[in-house]
Structure formats: structure tokens, C-alpha cells
Design a protein around this motif. Structure first.
Motif, PDB file in Angstrom:
ATOM      1  N   LEU B  25     -16.160  -3.935  25.406  1.00  0.00           N
ATOM      2  CA  LEU B  25     -17.462  -3.500  25.907  1.00  0.00           C
ATOM      3  C   LEU B  25     -18.604  -4.341  25.338  1.00  0.00           C
ATOM      4  CD1 LEU B  25     -17.070   0.401  25.912  1.00  0.00           C
ATOM      5  CD2 LEU B  25     -16.494  -1.251  27.692  1.00  0.00           C
ATOM      6  N   ALA B  26     -18.263  -5.421  24.620  1.00  0.00           N
ATOM      7  CA  ALA B  26     -19.301  -6.285  24.041  1.00  0.00           C
ATOM      8  C   ALA B  26     -20.270  -6.829  25.096  1.00  0.00           C
ATOM      9  CB  ALA B  26     -18.666  -7.422  23.246  1.00  0.00           C
ATOM     10  N   PRO B  27     -19.781  -7.187  26.293  1.00  0.00           N
ATOM     11  CA  PRO B  27     -20.743  -7.674  27.292  1.00  0.00           C
ATOM     12  C   PRO B  27     -21.813  -6.636  27.654  1.00  0.00           C
ATOM     13  CG  PRO B  27     -18.513  -8.275  27.927  1.00  0.00           C
ATOM     14  CD  PRO B  27     -18.390  -7.331  26.763  1.00  0.00           C
ATOM     15  N   LEU B  28     -21.489  -5.351  27.546  1.00  0.00           N
ATOM     16  CA  LEU B  28     -22.491  -4.319  27.815  1.00  0.00           C
ATOM     17  C   LEU B  28     -23.425  -4.144  26.629  1.00  0.00           C
ATOM     18  CD1 LEU B  28     -20.361  -1.517  29.534  1.00  0.00           C
ATOM     19  CD2 LEU B  28     -22.136  -2.931  30.590  1.00  0.00           C
ATOM     20  N   GLN B 118     -16.106  -2.942  18.455  1.00  0.00           N
ATOM     21  CA  GLN B 118     -15.424  -3.504  17.289  1.00  0.00           C
ATOM     22  C   GLN B 118     -15.254  -5.014  17.414  1.00  0.00           C
ATOM     23  OE1 GLN B 118     -12.410  -1.677  15.106  1.00  0.00           O
ATOM     24  NE2 GLN B 118     -12.756   0.374  15.888  1.00  0.00           N
ATOM     25  N   GLN B 119     -16.378  -5.726  17.248  1.00  0.00           N
ATOM     26  CA  GLN B 119     -16.257  -7.184  17.202  1.00  0.00           C
ATOM     27  C   GLN B 119     -15.829  -7.611  15.809  1.00  0.00           C
ATOM     28  OE1 GLN B 119     -20.153  -7.765  19.122  1.00  0.00           O
ATOM     29  NE2 GLN B 119     -19.097  -9.120  20.536  1.00  0.00           N
ATOM     30  N   ALA B 120     -16.434  -7.022  14.784  1.00  0.00           N
ATOM     31  CA  ALA B 120     -15.888  -7.167  13.443  1.00  0.00           C
ATOM     32  C   ALA B 120     -14.678  -6.243  13.378  1.00  0.00           C
ATOM     33  CB  ALA B 120     -16.917  -6.753  12.405  1.00  0.00           C
ATOM     34  N   ARG B 121     -13.563  -6.755  12.913  1.00  0.00           N
ATOM     35  CA  ARG B 121     -12.346  -5.957  12.950  1.00  0.00           C
ATOM     36  C   ARG B 121     -12.235  -5.092  11.715  1.00  0.00           C
ATOM     37  NH1 ARG B 121      -7.046  -8.524  15.269  1.00  0.00           N
ATOM     38  NH2 ARG B 121      -6.718  -6.279  15.415  1.00  0.00           N
ATOM     39  N   LEU B 122     -12.511  -3.789  11.902  1.00  0.00           N
ATOM     40  CA  LEU B 122     -12.385  -2.856  10.780  1.00  0.00           C
ATOM     41  C   LEU B 122     -10.967  -2.893  10.231  1.00  0.00           C
ATOM     42  CD1 LEU B 122     -14.339   0.210  12.193  1.00  0.00           C
ATOM     43  CD2 LEU B 122     -15.178  -1.607  10.726  1.00  0.00           C
TER      44      LEU B 122
END
Lengths: 149, 392
Positions: B25-28, B118-122
Motif C-alpha cells: 500500500l506504499a503507493p497510496l 511496512q517499508q521498514a521491515r519490523l
């Protein structure tokens, strides 16, 4: 593997700050130092600004015997090493209850560097300080541990 | 302890954005999916979105209420509150902020919202939210250098000691995921809708012994929201309100975020025994009154320890409780009837509250007959966590 050290690869060095520098330096000199309240004598770890028991902000470093007991532990796959199905490449993270403290039990999170496989470590095992250096010089070290048989 | 004013606020609307896999959902963007969730909750409530006048968040949420308020056309921006700390333990704190705000007149309609991309990977961080190669904060200096890297490791350390003290088994951890998957089969919003077996659990990749991949929640994107107002205002809205009977955010002694240095009796727990005591006292209810439990299930030991911490069994008996089907829909205490973090979506707890509201409205996919009290309980995280009791 007697000279080898089982430590995770690629982990960051700690931040060296006034509140913790003494313990890294002590470890490099072969000692386990933790904070001790200058007012009531309670030991505490990890470093904090105030004493949980009496509220004092005055503290000193206190050298402990360096021995402890494994409270809990985990094994984590080490992707930087190749293992076999019988001997998987894993490192451990152990929580160790330190001996010789005053106040609530003080536990430290660390590695048992001469434990290599899941059968090597149990809750209740005794361990002793085995520092592992970090940084560019030889004056800073992490307080890691080794098995006491 | 002061007397608590119970039932002073209620949930009148729930909503969520589309859910997706990690990063999808990063593009949103966070703001858009948060807005989608709030608008969905407003539609559910029958409330005009510009009437939202308060915002409550947790988990250091980076979506600023001021930006949301502009996007919503908020006419009067009266309140915002954030609960510090990661790992999703802050849901009850956010509900408490919303509760206090509407009960005291600081605001009329407060939305509790969480959006996560979650672009940074928890799941691959070296310290809370810190990616490999990034500088760690001072507080991580006593964990990260020793390879205490994965969120799973926090639970694995507690799980190991639980096993050593009480004989808890990996079969029992597996049962928690088996239950979550079973409840997600007919949930169209759920990511993992296939049932699993104990054997499949044991064959999954070792993440952090004693925990395997199928002990871990997913990495996912999405946003969810719920709208809190007073019982008086709720009368004009679309649904019968679900009352917030009580909320408690009491933390444990010396818990902080370094939970390896709690006192001994608190270590093998989710850190909410004092919160449970306070919550039941405030609500005038006990574990026997709870019809559905929504337990934060980032990792399977969380559910087993929650059963103990919230008084559904004795300390150390959480394993046997799940082993005999106690948490299944037909069991003594239906748990995570929507699939939870393990099977539906991982939004750090808020989706569990949405399920609690659906159960008490009678609209849940796996509806528990005549459910009238639902408990939400946080997992292991930055203190304070806590719990929420919903009732109708």
C-alpha cells in the motif's frame, strides 16, 4: 571450535555514552561492572539515571564476581554461516541473572560464546564473564559469558 | 485508587482500509489509508466526517492528526493524543485517551486510528524499528549488539522460560495458530485462510528457537479506525452503541521496554497482570463474564500467557488450556474469532477491537451466540499496555 566465539555477525556496536562507558571499559579489563546506587547500595541494570529503590540519582560502578545463572535463552539461525541439519548454524541470546548483587535481581542480556548448539544451554546453567571487544581499539568490550562446567 | 467512571464512552463506528502485503500500500501512503479507515468508520457510524473533532493514536504513529483533520474537513479540531512506544501495546492507551476526552468534554467524537505500511521491515530489524546498517538508539545498546534483533526474540525468551517452568510445549504454541487459521477460513478480509496442522507448524522455518515461522504474525499494510463518543450522542447514530465498560493501562513494576529486568514473577507474562486486576475492578466484571477474548497475537506465546495474565486459568496452565481446545469457537473461551494478527492482518491490535465490536453487535463472521462482553488485551511491548472491556 575451541578458540572460536559464537557471536551473531553484523550486529551494531553499542552507543558509548557517559551512562554506560564504564561498563564497556571494565569489560575490556576483564571485569563485570554494573551501576550501584551511592545512597542505598542497590545494583541495577541496564543503566538508568535514578535508583528504583530509593530515588537517588547518585551512583558508582560496582565490580561484580562476573558469574551468573542462565534465566532464559534462545537460538537464532545465523545466516552468515553454513550449518548442517545435525549441527545448524545458530547463535544464542541468553538472559543471565547476575550473582553478588544487592536489591532486586539484576539480569543482563548477552551471549554465551562457547555454547554452539541447542543441547549446550539450559535454564539454570552457571556462566562466567567472557568479554568480547568492540570498536577500533582494545579498550571497549561487551560483557559476554562462557559456560562454567 | 480513585473510583472509575465506567460506561462513560462507547464505540459507534468501525472501519478499515484495504489490507495488503508488506509494502503493497506504499503507493497510496499512510495518510490515504488512514483517511480510508476513518471515512469507513464514519459511514458505519452514520456520522458526518467533518464532525470528528478528536484523534487518538499509538505506537508512535507517524500519521499526524493535523494532516488527517485537513483531509477530513474537520470543522473543530479539539483533541489529539498519542501513546508512546512500539509493538502495538498502546491500543488500550489510545482507547483510554479517547474515552477520557469524550467523557470529560474535551471532544465530542474521537477517532482511534492506526495506519501501517511496512517499508521498514519490523520482522528484520536489529532494534525496535532500526534496520541493518542504521544507528541504534542508546536504549538498544544493551540488546541489539548481542543479536537481540527480532521482535520474535522477545517472545521466544519468555516462551523458553515458560516451557522450563511449566512444561509448555511447541504443540501448544502450534494450537494457537491452528485456531487463528481456523477462524480466518471464512473471513474475506483475512490473508491466511488455509487451515494448518501441528506437523506443518513444526516443519516451518526456525525463526528464533523455540519459535518457528508459524508462531509469528504476518507483515502487512493497512489502517483501521473506531469512533468513540458518549452514550448520549450515540443515540443519534446508526448502530446501537457498544459500551466501553472500562479500560486499564496499568503497567508492571520495572517493565519499561527492557522486560528482561522485571521482577521474577512478572517475567513470564505479557506484562498485564496489574492491568487485569484494575480492569476487572473498574468494570465490576471478572474473567467468567467474558464471552469473547481478543488477545494480541503477534506471536503464539502471547495468547498462552494472556490466558494466565487475565485470569482465565492459573499461572502456567495456559498451555493445557489451549491444548484441549479451550480457545476454539466451541471452547470455554473463544479467542480471536476473526483470525487475529496470525491470520487476518497485522495492524498492531486495533483490528482485534473491531472484532470485539462486531461480536457485540452480533455481526461477526464467526458469531459467538449472545456475546455480551468482549475483552481486548495487549501483548508484550513498551509499557503501558493494558486491556479494554467492551459490553452491550
Amino acid at each position: 571450535m575451541s578458540d572460536a566465539v559464537n557471536r551473531p555477525a553484523g550486529m551494531p556496536d553499542p552507543v558509548v555514552a557517559p551512562i554506560n562507558e564504564g561498563m564497556w571499559r571494565a569489560a575490556a579489563a576483564g571485569r563485570l561492572d554494573v551501576q550501584r546506587c551511592a545512597s542505598c547500595g542497590a545494583h541495577r541494570y541496564p543503566p538508568t539515571d535514578g535508583c528504583y529503590r530509593c530515588g537517588s540519582v547518585r551512583w558508582d560502578w560496582s565490580t561484580l564476581p562476573g558469574t551468573g545463572t542462565v534465566y532464559s535463552y534462545i537460538w537464532v539461525p545465523d545466516r552468515t554461516r553454513t550449518g548442517t541439519p545435525e549441527a545448524p548454524a545458530v547463535y544464542n541470546v541468553a538472559v543471565v541473572t547476575l550473582e553478588g548483587t544487592e536489591g532486586d535481581p539484576a539480569r543482563i542480556l548477552s551471549n554465551v560464546i562457547d555454547a554452539w548448539s541447542p543441547d549446550d544451554l539450559h535454564v539454570g546453567d552457571r556462566v562466567a564473564l567472557a568479554p568480547v571487544g568492540f570498536g577500533d581499539g582494545d579498550d571497549l568490550a561487551l560483557p559476554c559469558f562462557r559456560m562454567l562446567s | 485508587m480513585s473510583e472509575f467512571r465506567r460506561d462513560a464512552a462507547c464505540v459507534v463506528g468501525i472501519g478499515h482500509s484495504a489490507y495488503g502485503t508488506r509494502g503493497s500500500l506504499a503507493p497510496l501512503g499512510l495518510g490515504r489509508i488512514a483517511l480510508d479507515a476513518v471515512l469507513d468508520a464514519c459511514a458505519d457510524a452514520g456520522l458526518d466526517a467533518p464532525d470528528i473533532d478528536g484523534f487518538a493514536g499509538y505506537c508512535d504513529d507517524p500519521t499526524w492528526p493535523a494532516d488527517l483533520a485537513v483531509a477530513l474537513g474537520t470543522k473543530e479540531f479539539r483533541y489529539s493524543g498519542l501513546v508512546w512506544g512500539g509493538r502495538g501495546s498502546g491500543v488500550p492507551g489510545a482507547v483510554a485517551n479517547a474515552y477520557a476526552a469524550v467523557a470529560t468534554g474535551l471532544a465530542d467524537y474521537v477517532v482511534v486510528v492506526r495506519s501501517l505500511i511496512q517499508q521498514a521491515r519490523l520482522g528484520q530489524s536489529v532494534a525496535a524499528g532500526v534496520q541493518p546498517g542504521q544507528a541504534i538508539p542508546l536504549a538498544a545498546s544493551y540488546t541489539a549488539p548481542f543479536g537481540m534483533a527480532l521482535p520474535a526474540a522477545i517472545y521466544a525468551l519468555k516462551a523458553r522460560r515458560h516451557m522450563a517452568l511449566y512444561g509448555t510445549t511447541t504443540d501448544q504454541f502450534a494450537e494457537v495458530t491452528i485456531n487463528a487459521r481456523r477462524n480466518a477460513v471464512n473471513n474475506p478480509d483475512a490473508r491466511f485462510r488455509e487451515e494448518i496442522t501441528v506437523e506443518e507448524h513444526h516443519a516451518s522455518r526456525l525463526v528464533c528457537d523455540p519459535l518457528r515461522l508459524l508462531d509469528c504474525c504476518m507483515e502487512s499494510d493497512g489502517a483501521a479506525a473506531l469512533i468513540v463518543t458518549t452514550p448520549e450522542r450515540a443515540r443519534d447514530l446508526r448502530h446501537p452503541p457498544v459500551s466501553i465498560r472500562a479500560v486499564a493501562t496499568t503497567g508492571e513494576y520495572k517493565w519499561a521496554t527492557a522486560s528482561f529486568n522485571t521482577i521474577d514473577e512478572d517475567y513470564v507474562s505479557t506484562g498485564h497482570r496489574r492491568a487485569a486486576r484494575d480492569l476487572y475492578h473498574r468494570a465490576g466484571l471478572g474473567p467468567d463474564d467474558v464471552d469473547v477474548a481478543l488477545f494480541y497475537d503477534g506471536f503464539t506465546p502471547s495468547v498462552i500467557m494472556s490466558l494466565e495474565d487475565w485470569g482465565f486459568c492459573d499461572i502456567g496452565e495456559g498451555g493445557p488450556f489451549v491444548a484441549d481446545g479451550g480457545i476454539r469457537r466451541e471452547g470455554r473461551l473463544p479467542v480471536n474469532t476473526h483470525g487475529g494478527n496470525l491470520a487476518e492482518v497485522y495492524l498492531q491490535g486495533i483490528t482485534h477491537l473491531l472484532e470485539g465490536v462486531r461480536q457485540l453487535r452480533g455481526t461477526a463472521i464467526n458469531q459467538i451466540a449472545d456475546a455480551s462482553v468482549a475483552l481486548y488485551a495487549s501483548g508484550v511491548g513498551a509499557s503501558p499496555g493494558g486491556g479494554v472491556l467492551l459490553s452491550r
